[in-house]
Design an enzyme around this catalytic site. Sequence first.
Site: not given
Length: 326
Positions: A113, A253, A283
Amino acid sequence: MTHARITGTGSYLPEEVITNKDLEAFCDTTDEWIRKRTGIEQRHKAASGQGTSDLALHAAQDALADAGMSPEEVELLIVCTVTPDQMFPASANLLQGKLGAVNAASFDINAACSGFMTGLSTADAFIRAGRYKKILLIGAEIQSSRMTWKNRDTAILFGDGAGAVVIEAQETDSGVLTTHLGSDGKNYEILHLPRGGSRDYYTKENFDDDAYTIYMKGPELFKRAVIKFAEVAQEALDATGLTMDDIALFVPHQANARIIEAAGERMGIAPEKVMVNIQHTGNTTAASIPIALHEAKEAGRIKEGDYVMLASFGAGLTWGASIIKW
Ligand code: COA
């Protein structure tokens, strides 16, 4: 002074959409639970046969068109991903060929991430060192290739997509002002995909559904993410002498809308200054920040001269933050 400036952005989300309602058919969850606990309403899924470099190609072409740059002008091409097309070569190599970026060196970055933050930091360092002037940086993931839809721990969360930025060396006081990265490898087991690498590779005998499984201790990750987002954001502010009030837009993020909300509160930034698009993307790991950045720009949420903060936290564990003067 030479600064790395973002001169073009682009993104690509595959056509197929999997809604929370669709997921109810595959695993033990509900639309209501997913919305309430994550803020996610749907995610995109790459078509069978599509590789990460194919998603990256669309986003890259979009960003190059936005910057008015031809593929031949690109000197360095970086793809940030934990779901490369194949074990090797790098997806960046495959993309370089597909794009026709014939003058570009290319490599992948695997920082989950925080991939895009690591890529931005790398691109910024190359530009500050005077090594490259035109860099194409992409975050791209096909997480649907790395999980089973019946595992509710991860199926509810992740999505496929790609985001890209063109970064150019310019003599200006705008651009990337600072970048900060950190990692904690001792706690890697909080989020990881153990199988399929050199230690525990797939064979005919051991291949089963578990081969695809991402292991995630969600609540552990949640707590650490909120703390680290705020810490690394403060590091970036301290390095520039700015305060949170100076930040026009925070693009985090897109891990979980509740993580973003809690981190934003801890950082002391007003909710209206926070970019959230997780509702429609899920995500997307390394792709989430460049997709969100592109959507924020398209929506007119970033003006020239604005201070934009980016920050990430994820598997590794890894984290990062940057402040850009647009
Ligand atoms: N659907 C329905 N119920 C679920 C569920 C699902 N997908 N997952 C867990 N539950 C249930 C649990 O069994 C538990 O039930 P109980 O209260 O009866 O025991 C309850 O919901 C709460 O579970 P918990 O795991 O504490 O939920 P949570 O609020 O922590 O949300 C995550 C789970 C995964 C969404 C959340 O922890 C998260 O987003 N963590 C960070 C993940 C992340 O960002 N990963 C990527 C790296 S950036």
